[in-house]
Motif scaffolding. Sequence first.
Motif, PDB file in Angstrom:
ATOM      1  N   UNK A  89      38.944  28.850  28.205  1.00 12.71           N
ATOM      2  CA  UNK A  89      39.752  30.015  27.809  1.00 12.71           C
ATOM      3  C   UNK A  89      38.818  31.217  27.823  1.00 12.71           C
ATOM      4  N   UNK A  90      39.158  32.254  28.564  1.00 15.48           N
ATOM      5  CA  UNK A  90      38.186  33.296  28.872  1.00 15.48           C
ATOM      6  C   UNK A  90      37.669  34.032  27.642  1.00 15.48           C
ATOM      7  N   UNK A  91      38.439  34.048  26.546  1.00 12.55           N
ATOM      8  CA  UNK A  91      38.006  34.782  25.365  1.00 12.55           C
ATOM      9  C   UNK A  91      37.439  33.892  24.263  1.00 12.55           C
ATOM     10  N   UNK A  92      37.387  32.592  24.492  1.00  9.93           N
ATOM     11  CA  UNK A  92      37.063  31.701  23.370  1.00  9.93           C
ATOM     12  C   UNK A  92      35.576  31.651  23.021  1.00  9.93           C
ATOM     13  N   UNK A 211      30.336  57.165  25.628  1.00 11.22           N
ATOM     14  CA  UNK A 211      31.036  56.215  26.488  1.00 11.22           C
ATOM     15  C   UNK A 211      32.092  57.009  27.240  1.00 11.22           C
ATOM     16  N   UNK A 212      31.838  57.266  28.512  1.00  9.08           N
ATOM     17  CA  UNK A 212      32.692  58.136  29.317  1.00  9.08           C
ATOM     18  C   UNK A 212      34.058  57.507  29.553  1.00  9.08           C
ATOM     19  N   UNK A 213      34.058  56.223  29.847  1.00 10.51           N
ATOM     20  CA  UNK A 213      35.325  55.545  30.159  1.00 10.51           C
ATOM     21  C   UNK A 213      35.101  54.040  30.195  1.00 10.51           C
ATOM     22  N   UNK A 214      36.157  53.278  29.893  1.00 12.28           N
ATOM     23  CA  UNK A 214      36.123  51.858  30.203  1.00 12.28           C
ATOM     24  C   UNK A 214      36.399  51.677  31.692  1.00 12.28           C
ATOM     25  N   UNK A 215      35.751  50.717  32.306  1.00 13.43           N
ATOM     26  CA  UNK A 215      35.912  50.480  33.742  1.00 13.43           C
ATOM     27  C   UNK A 215      36.912  49.352  33.972  1.00 13.43           C
ATOM     28  N   UNK A 216      37.838  49.573  34.859  1.00 15.74           N
ATOM     29  CA  UNK A 216      38.857  48.561  35.134  1.00 15.74           C
ATOM     30  C   UNK A 216      38.350  47.569  36.178  1.00 15.74           C
ATOM     31  N   UNK A 217      38.760  46.333  35.983  1.00 13.52           N
ATOM     32  CA  UNK A 217      38.363  45.224  36.843  1.00 13.52           C
ATOM     33  C   UNK A 217      39.575  44.822  37.680  1.00 13.52           C
ATOM     34  N   UNK A 218      39.626  45.307  38.936  1.00 10.73           N
ATOM     35  CA  UNK A 218      40.806  45.094  39.770  1.00 10.73           C
ATOM     36  C   UNK A 218      42.087  45.490  39.033  1.00 10.73           C
ATOM     37  N   UNK A 219      42.010  46.583  38.267  1.00  8.46           N
ATOM     38  CA  UNK A 219      43.171  47.080  37.539  1.00  8.46           C
ATOM     39  C   UNK A 219      43.256  46.616  36.101  1.00  8.46           C
ATOM     40  N   UNK A 220      42.490  45.596  35.725  1.00 11.78           N
ATOM     41  CA  UNK A 220      42.482  45.111  34.338  1.00 11.78           C
ATOM     42  C   UNK A 220      41.410  45.867  33.565  1.00 11.78           C
ATOM     43  N   UNK A 221      41.741  46.338  32.348  1.00 13.37           N
ATOM     44  CA  UNK A 221      40.737  47.048  31.566  1.00 13.37           C
ATOM     45  C   UNK A 221      39.770  46.102  30.863  1.00 13.37           C
ATOM     46  N   UNK A 222      40.115  44.824  30.823  1.00 12.52           N
ATOM     47  CA  UNK A 222      39.218  43.791  30.300  1.00 12.52           C
ATOM     48  C   UNK A 222      38.883  44.000  28.826  1.00 12.52           C
ATOM     49  N   UNK A 223      39.719  44.773  28.123  1.00 16.20           N
ATOM     50  CA  UNK A 223      39.511  44.974  26.691  1.00 16.20           C
ATOM     51  C   UNK A 223      39.762  43.653  25.944  1.00 16.20           C
ATOM     52  N   UNK A 224      39.171  43.462  24.770  1.00 13.50           N
ATOM     53  CA  UNK A 224      38.300  44.380  24.037  1.00 13.50           C
ATOM     54  C   UNK A 224      36.813  44.167  24.292  1.00 13.50           C
ATOM     55  N   UNK A 369      46.588  33.522  36.509  1.00 13.22           N
ATOM     56  CA  UNK A 369      45.753  33.333  37.689  1.00 13.22           C
ATOM     57  C   UNK A 369      45.283  34.648  38.297  1.00 13.22           C
ATOM     58  N   UNK A 370      46.105  35.702  38.170  1.00 18.22           N
ATOM     59  CA  UNK A 370      45.681  36.994  38.700  1.00 18.22           C
ATOM     60  C   UNK A 370      44.417  37.482  38.018  1.00 18.22           C
ATOM     61  N   UNK A 371      44.411  37.413  36.703  1.00 23.15           N
ATOM     62  CA  UNK A 371      43.236  37.819  35.938  1.00 23.15           C
ATOM     63  C   UNK A 371      42.061  36.876  36.192  1.00 23.15           C
ATOM     64  N   UNK A 372      42.370  35.574  36.314  1.00 28.79           N
ATOM     65  CA  UNK A 372      41.313  34.602  36.592  1.00 28.79           C
ATOM     66  C   UNK A 372      40.646  34.896  37.925  1.00 28.79           C
ATOM     67  N   UNK A 373      41.453  35.302  38.919  1.00 22.95           N
ATOM     68  CA  UNK A 373      40.889  35.613  40.228  1.00 22.95           C
ATOM     69  C   UNK A 373      39.999  36.851  40.147  1.00 22.95           C
ATOM     70  N   UNK A 375      38.340  37.988  37.554  1.00 22.25           N
ATOM     71  CA  UNK A 375      37.102  37.630  36.859  1.00 22.25           C
ATOM     72  C   UNK A 375      36.205  36.766  37.731  1.00 22.25           C
ATOM     73  N   UNK A 376      36.816  35.858  38.489  1.00 14.93           N
ATOM     74  CA  UNK A 376      36.027  34.992  39.369  1.00 14.93           C
ATOM     75  C   UNK A 376      35.319  35.805  40.439  1.00 14.93           C
ATOM     76  N   UNK A 377      36.053  36.764  41.026  1.00 10.04           N
ATOM     77  CA  UNK A 377      35.452  37.538  42.123  1.00 10.04           C
ATOM     78  C   UNK A 377      34.319  38.425  41.639  1.00 10.04           C
ATOM     79  N   UNK A 378      34.453  39.004  40.457  1.00 11.47           N
ATOM     80  CA  UNK A 378      33.397  39.881  39.952  1.00 11.47           C
ATOM     81  C   UNK A 378      32.144  39.094  39.595  1.00 11.47           C
ATOM     82  N   UNK A 379      32.283  37.795  39.338  1.00 17.08           N
ATOM     83  CA  UNK A 379      31.112  36.993  39.010  1.00 17.08           C
ATOM     84  C   UNK A 379      30.135  36.892  40.165  1.00 17.08           C
ATOM     85  N   UNK A 380      30.565  37.232  41.361  1.00 12.62           N
ATOM     86  CA  UNK A 380      29.636  37.232  42.498  1.00 12.62           C
ATOM     87  C   UNK A 380      28.692  38.431  42.459  1.00 12.62           C
TER      88      UNK A 380
END
Length: 410
Positions: A89-92, A211-224, A369-373, A375-380
């Motif tokens: 679980x990505x937040x656990x 902190x100028x801005x939060x950066x979005x990850x393929x459109x997800x803000x990835x908060x918090x 799965x959209x969010x999982x993808x 996160x997976x792609x940014x891990x590269x």
Amino acid sequence: MKFEHSTKVAALLSGLRAFMNDHVYPNEAEWERQHEAADDRWDRLPLMEDLKAKARAAGLWNLALAHSEHGGGLTNLEYAPLAEEMGRVHWSSEIFNCSAPDTGNMEVLDRYGTEEQKTSWLRPLLNGEIRSAFCMTEPDVASSDATNIRTEIRRDGDDYVINGRKWWSTGAPGHACKILIVMGQSDPDNPDRHQRQSQILVPKNTPGVTVVRPLKLFGYDDAPSGHGEIVFDNVRVPAANMILGPGRGFEIAQGRLGPGRIHHCMRIVGQAERVLEKMCRRALGRTAFGKSLASRTVTQERIAEARIRIDQTRLLVLAAADRMDRYGNKVARGDIAAIKVAAPAMLVQVVDWAIQLFGAAGVTDDVGLGYAFARARVMRFVDGPDEVHRNTIAKLELNKYRTRSTEVRA
């Protein structure tokens, strides 16, 4: 390398799985609900704070600091199956105070911090009272080559003055983030380019930190717990905030990134296991053109290939962890580089197959799965891009033959 879990690890793994089953999986929908309903998405969620208290009471706390009196007393190899379970679980991981970037920053303070630095920042991090960020990457230079980093750390009397711009600083926009570890140039004219950089502690509320801005990850803000862009404008901190000493930034980075990279890869295996589980359940429960998806050869091939790739990656990660424990991070740098390439690539492919199996639902947020993808792609890129790690692996491999004959033998 022994694959059997010790009695201690087996007990922790059993307790962790029970905790996940009792408290985490049943609350995934509630986490999403609280996250979406929050007045400020960068605030701590009540659910998270409740679960952290439960985890601490259960003795599932600070397990990640290998070989440290402040951690769970586990080696990297012992911690691996626990990190994999948390990764499902990505937040656990945060529930157990085992999430990035805090684990890496705690590693830095534990290894290199002064007693004053440990009291001020390591202790509240270990207690889960605050969170932190690591500020290394910059938008204006190719930061995969850290010698390019241009943020200035200039000595001025009893202080250092910091000027620069950072981005992809994980955790920085979160309101719980109170301390930043900043890497920058303190000696730009040093003939040894690996001694030009330092790392320094900067409280987030220091004047000049924005902190100028939060950066979005393929459109997800990835908060918090996502990433931020930060400007340092004449930020002044005491000289005592310097970690280890001027010019030691690369040394610190290597000590930090080795464990950090392997923790990411451990969690990736857990993420992939969860995605494969979703694939299998979908295949068994879905019918198209008169046959279940599970009976389709293409589905079976992809499930089988996913199983193979996950198990291969797990073995590679365990081998790297074992080498780190036996010989240290420097000797294991090739193994660490290998898993950092292999694990994200595996996860990207497994998630892609899952999206294909779920069809239109796969590209929504309904099944995660959209969010999982994303996160997976940014891990590269995280902790160094594939290309840098491949270069490390190739150089180490070539070095084996530099003192030998280059004649090719049949």
